[in-house]
Design a protein around this motif. Structure first.
Motif, PDB file in Angstrom:
ATOM      1  N   ILE A  14       0.827  -1.215   0.000  1.00  0.00           N
ATOM      2  CA  ILE A  14       0.000   0.000   0.000  1.00  0.00           C
ATOM      3  C   ILE A  14       0.862   1.266   0.000  1.00  0.00           C
ATOM      4  N   ASN A  15       2.178   1.092  -0.231  1.00  0.00           N
ATOM      5  CA  ASN A  15       3.118   2.215  -0.295  1.00  0.00           C
ATOM      6  C   ASN A  15       3.111   3.075   0.969  1.00  0.00           C
ATOM      7  N   CYS A  16       2.987   2.433   2.124  1.00  0.00           N
ATOM      8  CA  CYS A  16       2.981   3.194   3.382  1.00  0.00           C
ATOM      9  C   CYS A  16       4.385   3.634   3.791  1.00  0.00           C
ATOM     10  N   GLY A  17       5.408   2.897   3.338  1.00  0.00           N
ATOM     11  CA  GLY A  17       6.782   3.258   3.662  1.00  0.00           C
ATOM     12  C   GLY A  17       7.279   2.801   5.016  1.00  0.00           C
ATOM     13  N   ALA A  18       6.502   2.025   5.746  1.00  0.00           N
ATOM     14  CA  ALA A  18       6.919   1.581   7.084  1.00  0.00           C
ATOM     15  C   ALA A  18       8.184   0.732   7.039  1.00  0.00           C
TER      16      ALA A  18
END
Length: 117
Positions: free
Chosen positions: A10-14
């Motif tokens: 989801i491209n959250c970058g976590a």
């Protein structure tokens, strides 16, 4: 084996800041072997390939966060489990069955990129 990020991302970058090898990049971003490692100049990788550690490399993905297999050690030498998978809210960081490596190979890669540790 290396870890991959599936298209469920989801491209959250976590995951990106958790990687001790700086092997995770945002989609469409160039990457370098030197990023987050001790590598610089011309180096011969553990697989025998000669590369320029300072040279920008093509993104593995243009749309999603991605993991560079040559830099992924599944966090061996740093943590007990891959940190990207541990923090991923959608469980899209999974083993890459196309890039199978033994624990010894992963640890050798970690020592190669971080000889000072």
């Amino acid at each position: 084996m290396a870890i991959i990020i599936t298209d469920e991302c989801i491209n959250c970058g976590a995951c990106e800041p958790e990687c001790p090898n700086t092997a995770i990049y945002e989609g469409a971003d160039d990457w370098r072997y030197k990023d987050g490692t001790s590598l610089e100049g011309t180096v011969v990788l553990t697989n025998g390939t000669e590369v320029d550690a300072d040279e920008a490399q093509e993104p593995v993905s243009d749309e999603l966060y991605y993991i560079v297999p040559d830099k992924c050690t599944e966090c061996k030498g740093f943590h007990d489990e891959p940190q990207c998978a541990a923090v991923c809210p959608v469980d899209c960081c999974i083993p890459d069955e196309d890039v199978v490596e033994t624990e010894e190979e992963l640890l050798a890669k970690q020592r190669f990129m971080h000889p000072e540790d």
